[in-house]
Design a protein around this motif. Structure first.
Motif, mmCIF file in Angstrom:
data_model
loop_
_atom_site.group_PDB
_atom_site.id
_atom_site.type_symbol
_atom_site.label_atom_id
_atom_site.label_comp_id
_atom_site.label_asym_id
_atom_site.label_seq_id
_atom_site.Cartn_x
_atom_site.Cartn_y
_atom_site.Cartn_z
ATOM 1 N N UNK A 43 58.378 125.538 -0.007
ATOM 2 C CA UNK A 43 58.861 125.106 1.307
ATOM 3 C C UNK A 43 58.447 123.666 1.611
ATOM 4 N N UNK A 44 57.181 123.274 1.373
ATOM 5 C CA UNK A 44 56.842 121.854 1.564
ATOM 6 C C UNK A 44 57.645 120.927 0.664
ATOM 7 N N UNK A 45 57.931 121.369 -0.573
ATOM 8 C CA UNK A 45 58.733 120.538 -1.480
ATOM 9 C C UNK A 45 60.145 120.371 -0.925
ATOM 10 N N UNK A 46 60.721 121.474 -0.416
ATOM 11 C CA UNK A 46 62.064 121.407 0.168
ATOM 12 C C UNK A 46 62.075 120.471 1.370
ATOM 13 N N UNK A 47 61.054 120.559 2.227
ATOM 14 C CA UNK A 47 60.965 119.667 3.382
ATOM 15 C C UNK A 47 60.796 118.220 2.944
ATOM 16 N N UNK A 48 60.051 118.004 1.867
ATOM 17 C CA UNK A 48 59.859 116.648 1.349
ATOM 18 C C UNK A 48 61.182 116.060 0.884
ATOM 19 N N UNK A 49 61.978 116.859 0.195
ATOM 20 C CA UNK A 49 63.281 116.388 -0.287
ATOM 21 C C UNK A 49 64.195 116.057 0.896
ATOM 22 N N UNK A 50 64.238 116.948 1.897
ATOM 23 C CA UNK A 50 65.105 116.716 3.066
ATOM 24 C C UNK A 50 64.650 115.473 3.821
ATOM 25 N N UNK A 51 63.328 115.360 4.062
ATOM 26 C CA UNK A 51 62.814 114.200 4.793
ATOM 27 C C UNK A 51 63.082 112.910 4.026
ATOM 28 N N UNK A 52 62.967 112.956 2.698
ATOM 29 C CA UNK A 52 63.230 111.769 1.888
ATOM 30 C C UNK A 52 64.685 111.341 1.954
ATOM 31 N N UNK A 53 65.599 112.314 1.897
ATOM 32 C CA UNK A 53 67.028 111.995 1.972
ATOM 33 C C UNK A 53 67.368 111.395 3.332
#
Length: 300
Positions: free
Chosen positions: A134-144
């Motif tokens: 979940x943190x990895x998914x949030x990191x990807x979304x925040x980065x995009x």
């Protein structure tokens, strides 16, 4: 602080980093104090939640939540620029109205999403999903999102918007339609906040009409903490500071509430927030005084 608390703080920090970027657009880029985010955050959560439980694709529900937030921000800007209403008063009017709107949308104070299909459903069955994935998914979304916002603010339209916030009279003299910039900027800001609300509802499994309480405070805290850490001078650093500041803020909250020797409880969250923001606001002034003192001592 346990590993679970640490990763949870990182996950929420990345999610609220989107709120911080929205606050950055309104407060720093446009110089428009906007309290609408206290209503647009639960608006995004409520719109996405009611559509998901109605069987709508979660990605479509998330996009609809973004557009709902953009409409809320556009309404605040329209009230301000069309009728010459003070920024804060216009945003308070919209924020107050959105409480009833969110109740109307959900039909009740809260909606549970347990067992519903969300954008995070593909990773929920993975081992340690909530701890790492979940943190990895949030990191990807925040980065995009960060890259998209940076790309926009670096474009000609983005520079026009930044010029409007920096010096409205100069922008008008250059032929810029400043009212249009404010309308679009506030819509974009609240669209980001509504996106964060939709992601919050889907990641935490519920939407509540009271989710927006202190959203503006959290966003401002993230911006101020990030600026205290990075002292940004370019827009990319300012956006990165929003996300990093949000993570530091959530970690500071988690450490303070989990430190047994402090004797803090969840009811002390407001106090901890005020202390963190106060320290973050004082830090740049102390830094400049220290630099001035060292430079004066170095002179013969």
């Amino acid at each position: 602080m346990s590993l679970l608390s640490f990763m949870g703080a990182v996950e929420l920090g990345l999610l609220y980093g989107l709120v911080a970027m929205g606050v950055l657009l309104s407060f720093r880029v446009l110089d428009f104090p906007d309290l609408t985010v206290n209503g647009s955050f639960p608006l995004g959560a409520s719109v996405s939640a009611i559509l998901i439980v109605s069987g709508v694709n979660p990605w479509v529900a998330t996009v609809c939540a973004i557009f709902a937030g953009m409409i809320a921000g556009f309404l605040t800007a329209w009230i301000s620029v069309r009728w010459n209403i003070l920024h804060l008063l216009a945003s308070i009017l919209t924020m107050t109205a959105l409480y009833s709107v969110n109740l109307r949308i959900m039909g009740r104070p809260n909606i549970g999403l347990s067992g519903e299909n969300t954008i995070f459903s593909p990773i929920e069955d993975l081992p340690y999903s909530h701890l790492f994935f979940m943190p990895i998914a949030m990191f990807v979304i925040a980065g995009i999102v960060l890259l998209c916002v940076y790309r926009f603010l670096s474009s000609e339209k983005g520079l026009t918007m930044r010029a409007t916030g920096a010096n409205m009279r100069m922008a008008k003299a250059q032929g810029v339609f400043v009212n249009q910039q404010i309308l679009f900027g506030l819509a974009m800001s609240n669209g980001l906040v509504a996106l964060a609300g939709a992601l919050f509802a889907q990641s935490q499994g519920f939407a509540d009409v009271n989710l927006g309480v202190d959203t503006i405070m959290i966003g401002l805290a993230a911006v101020i903490v990030g600026e205290a850490i990075f002292n940004p001078r370019v827009i990319l650093t300012a956006l990165l500071a929003c996300v990093v500041g949000s993570i530091f803020y959530r970690m500071a909250i988690a450490m303070a509430l989990n430190a047994g020797f402090l004797g803090l409880q969840s009811s002390d969250l407001q106090l901890v927030t005020a202390v963190i923001v106060g320290v973050a606001m004082i830090t740049p002034k102390l830094r400049s005084k220290i630099i001035d003192f060292k430079s004066s001592r170095s002179k013969p």
